[in-house]
Each structure stands twice: as structure tokens, then as C-alpha cells.
Design a protein around this motif. Structure first.
Motif, short mmCIF file in Angstrom:
data_model
loop_
_atom_site.label_atom_id
_atom_site.label_comp_id
_atom_site.label_asym_id
_atom_site.label_seq_id
_atom_site.Cartn_x
_atom_site.Cartn_y
_atom_site.Cartn_z
N VAL A 257 0.80 -1.27 -0.04
CA VAL A 257 -0.01 0.12 0.09
C VAL A 257 0.81 1.40 -0.17
CG1 VAL A 257 -1.60 1.27 1.35
CG2 VAL A 257 -2.09 -1.14 1.14
N LEU A 258 1.88 1.24 0.72
CA LEU A 258 2.79 2.47 0.83
C LEU A 258 3.51 2.71 -0.23
CD1 LEU A 258 3.92 2.49 4.69
CD2 LEU A 258 2.22 3.83 3.43
N GLY A 259 3.95 1.46 -0.81
CA GLY A 259 4.81 1.40 -2.05
C GLY A 259 4.05 1.99 -3.13
N THR A 260 2.85 1.42 -3.26
CA THR A 260 1.98 2.05 -4.38
C THR A 260 1.71 3.34 -4.33
OG1 THR A 260 0.98 -0.06 -4.52
CG2 THR A 260 -0.38 1.71 -5.27
N SER A 261 1.45 4.10 -3.30
CA SER A 261 1.19 5.35 -2.74
C SER A 261 2.45 6.14 -3.20
CB SER A 261 0.67 5.84 -1.33
OG SER A 261 -0.32 4.87 -1.12
N GLY A 262 3.76 5.68 -2.88
CA GLY A 262 4.87 6.40 -3.29
C GLY A 262 5.04 6.61 -4.87
N TYR A 263 4.84 5.49 -5.57
CA TYR A 263 4.67 5.56 -6.93
C TYR A 263 3.63 6.63 -7.50
CZ TYR A 263 7.96 1.95 -7.74
OH TYR A 263 9.25 1.29 -7.97
N LEU A 264 2.40 6.63 -7.29
CA LEU A 264 1.41 7.33 -7.30
C LEU A 264 1.65 8.80 -6.91
CD1 LEU A 264 -1.76 5.26 -6.58
CD2 LEU A 264 -0.90 5.66 -8.63
N ALA A 265 2.51 9.09 -5.71
CA ALA A 265 2.86 10.61 -5.62
C ALA A 265 3.65 11.11 -6.46
CB ALA A 265 3.38 10.32 -3.98
N VAL A 266 4.44 10.33 -7.14
CA VAL A 266 5.19 10.90 -8.22
C VAL A 266 4.47 11.29 -9.40
CG1 VAL A 266 7.27 10.39 -9.88
CG2 VAL A 266 7.50 9.85 -7.54
N ILE A 267 3.57 10.41 -9.76
CA ILE A 267 2.84 10.67 -11.04
C ILE A 267 1.73 11.80 -10.89
CG2 ILE A 267 0.89 9.69 -12.36
CD1 ILE A 267 2.53 6.91 -12.13
N ILE A 268 1.11 11.81 -9.55
CA ILE A 268 0.22 13.07 -9.29
C ILE A 268 0.97 14.29 -9.08
CG2 ILE A 268 -1.26 13.94 -7.33
CD1 ILE A 268 -1.87 10.98 -6.69
N PHE A 269 2.10 14.50 -8.64
CA PHE A 269 2.93 15.50 -8.56
C PHE A 269 3.17 16.13 -9.97
CE2 PHE A 269 7.09 17.88 -8.69
CZ PHE A 269 6.58 19.05 -7.88
N ALA A 270 3.69 15.10 -10.78
CA ALA A 270 4.12 15.11 -12.21
C ALA A 270 2.83 15.77 -13.01
CB ALA A 270 4.53 13.99 -12.78
N PHE A 271 1.68 15.17 -12.79
CA PHE A 271 0.47 15.63 -13.30
C PHE A 271 0.09 17.18 -13.25
CE2 PHE A 271 -4.15 16.11 -14.10
CZ PHE A 271 -4.56 15.21 -15.12
#
Length: 429
Positions: A257-271
Motif C-alpha cells: 500500500v505504501l509502495g503503491t502510494s509512493g509511485y502514485l505520489a510521483v505521478i500525481i505531482f508530475a500531473f
């Protein structure tokens, strides 16, 4: 970068923040479903095709909502229609938290989608008519960045709730929080007014059906068809990728869960960064070139992300360009679609072009789920998303450049030029 904000009036700023907040809260509600897919599969015993069907039906309903509520806003006014859509999707997001079966959840998500699609269409037209032409692209692209704000909030909620609660309870609490956008009604009622009261209903005389079908008149048909194809590619690529990305990271990349959130955090900031970059470029290089640039880069990055066997660390880095380029397309559509139509049918046209893409793209999450039975989930995502983004490149080249076009309602609030739409000469590149 945000110097334009100092130049706009108090009315323009209030409209900007109302639409920004509404879009952020929309994203909070919608992205919670993607994050909750693994829990929903377990709770209702779904397969991936059924899970994709929920997302697909929601998109179809949102498309109908955008078209219908866009037409409603042409007759009743933008602000009244905006209030209706906000309360609608908030209510049905809350109701979906109490679903006891796959069928109930499917119906609730469809009703939520109707309001969600309507909110974007009405808010985009309101923004376009209030913000002065020289800042329209920047303001509307920046409003699109609110999607990243709501998306980020949904990931934070997902991380906290699924760590603190059992999965079968956590997803229900997430959906229950979806009632929050309803409180935006208070701000809208107190601070917003029509760009030009009564103009919309008078602009297109006749029945409601005549309003809905006006965009298919011979003189408007070409713009409507091309705009709809751009909508298909933009939404098809986004939903093929983002609906299944959390599941892909969890099931094929085996992240926690935390690992998935870390990857998504990068994509969201990039978005968010991509929306801001696109907003700046829209008024500088024009709508067409901006869309072609971002869509072509999307094809390359999504194929690399899912087909090249990167390490986890490399995927984290590649997540930035993936989110960045995916953002530039939707950030361009609000300004472009509004500039294709005259005032009396603008809400209808914008709602149709943007949301017709949702009808067709509703098949993309379902298709990804179906294809993943015969190939990896990553491969299915990559093929579908790349084809969709390639369609954007092909379609946008058939449109004229509309940068700098004056909308007939704009001058009423901003004190800008009174030049009418028929006298505006679109810039060519």
C-alpha cells in the motif's frame, strides 16, 4: 508563471476558485474508485472485467451528464446548473458507500458519474466566459491541475484508511467522505453570478431537443466530429492507464500500500506540473501544437513504462514524465472546445465533445480488463493507452487554431474587448 492571476478581476478570481475547488473534489471522488478496485474485487467476488465494467458504466453516465447538463446550462444558466451537478454527484458518491451488491454499486456509480460529467462541462464553460481571452488558456489549464490536488488527497485517504481499517470497511469510509463537495454549494451561491444573465436561454430558441442537436447543424458538424474524436483519444488514454495503474503496481509490480502510494505520489505531482506547463504553453504556442506535443510524448512514455523491464527505482523516475505528459492533454481541452462554439450552444458543444470521449472511452477500462486475461495487465494498459493518444495527434491536426478568440459572454464581466465571435480572427500557426 502565475503573474496573470494579478491581472484578473475579483469576479474572475472567485469563478476560478469555485471551479478549481469543484474539480479537485470531483477528482477526490472519482480516483477513490480506482484505488479501491482490489478491495471491491474481494468484497463482491468480482473478476477484472466486472471491475472494469463499473468504471466503464460510470464513464458512459458521465458523458451523458456532460452533454445534457451542458445543454441545461445553455437554457437555465451556468451557475444554477453548476449547483445541481455538485449536489448530484456528492449525494450518489455517499450512497455508493452503502452498496450491498455488485448491481447496487454499479447503479450508484453510474448516477454519480452523471453529476460528475455535468460539473466539468458547466464549470469549463463558466470559466471560459468569465476569464478574459488573453488569460483563458492559462486559467483553464491551471484549473485542470486541481485534478492532481484531488487525486493526491484520495491517495492520502487510501493510504491512511487501508492501513487503519480492514479493507472491507475502508472502501466504504472512503466513498462516504465523497459527500464533501456538497459543501461547495455554499460558496457558489454566495460568490458566483451569471456571465450575462438570461443570455443563454435566449440564444437558442426552441425545445430542449433543439438545443441538444444544434451542434450537429451542417455548419457545426465538422467541429463537433473532430472535437469528439479528440475527446475519445484523451479520455481513452487516460482511463486505460489511470483506472488500472494502482492494480498494476500492486499485482504485477508487487508493491505494498505504501509502495503503491509512493509511485502514485510521483505521478500525481508530475500531473500537476504538466497541467501548469500546458497552461503556460496554451496561450504562447497555441492549442493545436500544445495538444500534438503532449499526446505524442504520451505515446512514447506509456509504452516505455509498461513494456520495458525497468527496476522499481527506474519506474519511480519514469513516473514523472508519465504523469507530466498525461496532464497536458486534458489541460488543453477546456479552452479549445469552448472556442469552437458560439455562446448559445457552447455548453452543449463543450459537454458533448468532452463527454462523447467518455462514452467511447468507457470501453477502454473494460477492454484492458478483458485483454489482461490473455496477456499481462501492463501490456493491455500500454496497447490501449498508446492507440488512444495517437488518435489525439491525428484528430487535432484537422482543427483550426483558436488562440485569442473572444467569446461573446466574456466582455460582460471582465471589461475586455467587446469584439464579437464572428469578428474574431483565430491565430494560425
Amino acid at each position: 508563471m502565475f503573474h496573470w492571476y494579478r491581472d484578473i478581476s475579483a469576479t474572475e478570481r472567485k469563478t476560478f476558485w469555485a471551479c478549481f475547488s469543484g474539480w479537485a473534489l470531483d477528482a477526490l471522488d472519482v480516483q477513490m474508485f480506482s484505488l479501491a478496485i482490489p478491495a471491491l474485487i474481494a468484497a463482491f467476488g468480482l473478476d477484472k472485467t466486472e471491475a472494469g465494467l463499473i468504471g466503464g458504466v460510470t464513464l458512459v453516465a458521465s458523458a451523458l451528464g456532460g452533454w445534457i447538463m451542458g445543454a441545461v446550462s445553455d437554457r437555465l444558466g451556468r451557475v444554477r446548473a453548476l449547483q445541481l451537478t455538485i449536489i448530484w454527484f456528492s449525494l450518489f458518491t455517499l450512497v455508493s458507500a452503502f452498496a450491498q451488491s455488485f448491481t447496487q454499486l454499479l447503479v450508484c456509480k453510474a448516477l454519480q458519474g452523471f453529476g460528475f460529467g455535468g460539473e466539468w462541462a458547466v464549470g469549463a464553460v463558466l470559466m471560459a466566459e468569465v476569464i478574459r481571452p488573453q488569460h483563458r488558456g492559462k486559467a483553464m489549464g491551471t484549473v485542470q491541475s486541481a485534478w492532481a490536488v484531488g487525486w493526491g488527497a484520495s491517495v492520502l485517504l487510501y493510504s491512511a484508511l487501508f492501513l487503519l481499517l480492514r479493507p472491507e470497511l475502508a472502501w466504504r469510509v472512503m466513498f462516504g467522505i465523497g459527500i464533501l463537495p456538497a459543501f461547495l454549494i455554499v460558496y457558489v451561491r454566495r460568490n458566483l453570478r451569471e456571465p450575462r444573465p438570461g443570455a443563454h436561454a435566449a440564444a437558442v430558441p426552441g425545445s430542449g431537443m433543439a438545443t441538444l442537436m444544434g451542434i450537429f447543424r451542417p455548419d457545426m458538424l465538422r467541429m463537433t466530429v473532430i472535437g469528439a474524436l479528440i475527446g475519445v483519444g484523451a479520455h481513452g488514454g487516460y482511463y486505460a492507464l489511470m483506472t488500472w495503474l494502482p492494480t498494476y503496481l500492486k499485482t504485477e509490480r508487487h508493491l505494498s500500500v505504501l509502495g503503491t502510494s509512493g509511485y502514485l505520489a510521483v505521478i500525481i505531482f508530475a500531473f500537476w506540473c504538466g497541467c501548469i506547463a500546458s497552461a503556460a504553453l496554451l496561450d504562447r504556442i497555441g492549442r493545436r501544437l500544445n495538444l500534438v506535443l503532449f499526446a505524442a510524448c504520451c505515446v512514447v512514455t506509456v509504452l516505455a513504462y509498461v513494456f520495458i523491464p525497468f527496476s522499481d527505482a527506474a519506474m519511480l523516475v519514469l513516473g514523472f514524465p508519465l504523469g507530466f505528459f498525461a496532464a497536458g492533454i486534458p489541460a488543453s481541452l477546456g479552452a479549445l472546445f469552448n472556442e469552437l462554439y458560439p455562446g448559445g450552444m457552447r455548453g452543449t458543444g463543450v459537454g458533448f465533445c468532452y463527454n462523447f470521449g467518455r462514452i467511447v472511452s468507457a470501453g477502454f477500462p473494460v477492454l484492458v480488463g478483458h485483454m489482461s486475461a490473455k496477456m499481462s495487465l501492463g501490456a493491455a494498459i500500454g496497447i490501449d493507452a498508446a492507440l488512444a493518444y495517437a488518435l489525439v495527434v491525428a484528430a487535432v491536426l484537422a482543427l483550426p487554431e483558436t488562440r485569442g478568440k473572444h467569446l461573446d459572454e466574456t466582455a460582460a464581466q471582465t471589461g475586455g474587448s467587446e469584439r464579437s465571435e464572428r469578428d474574431a480572427i483565430p491565430a494560425r500557426h
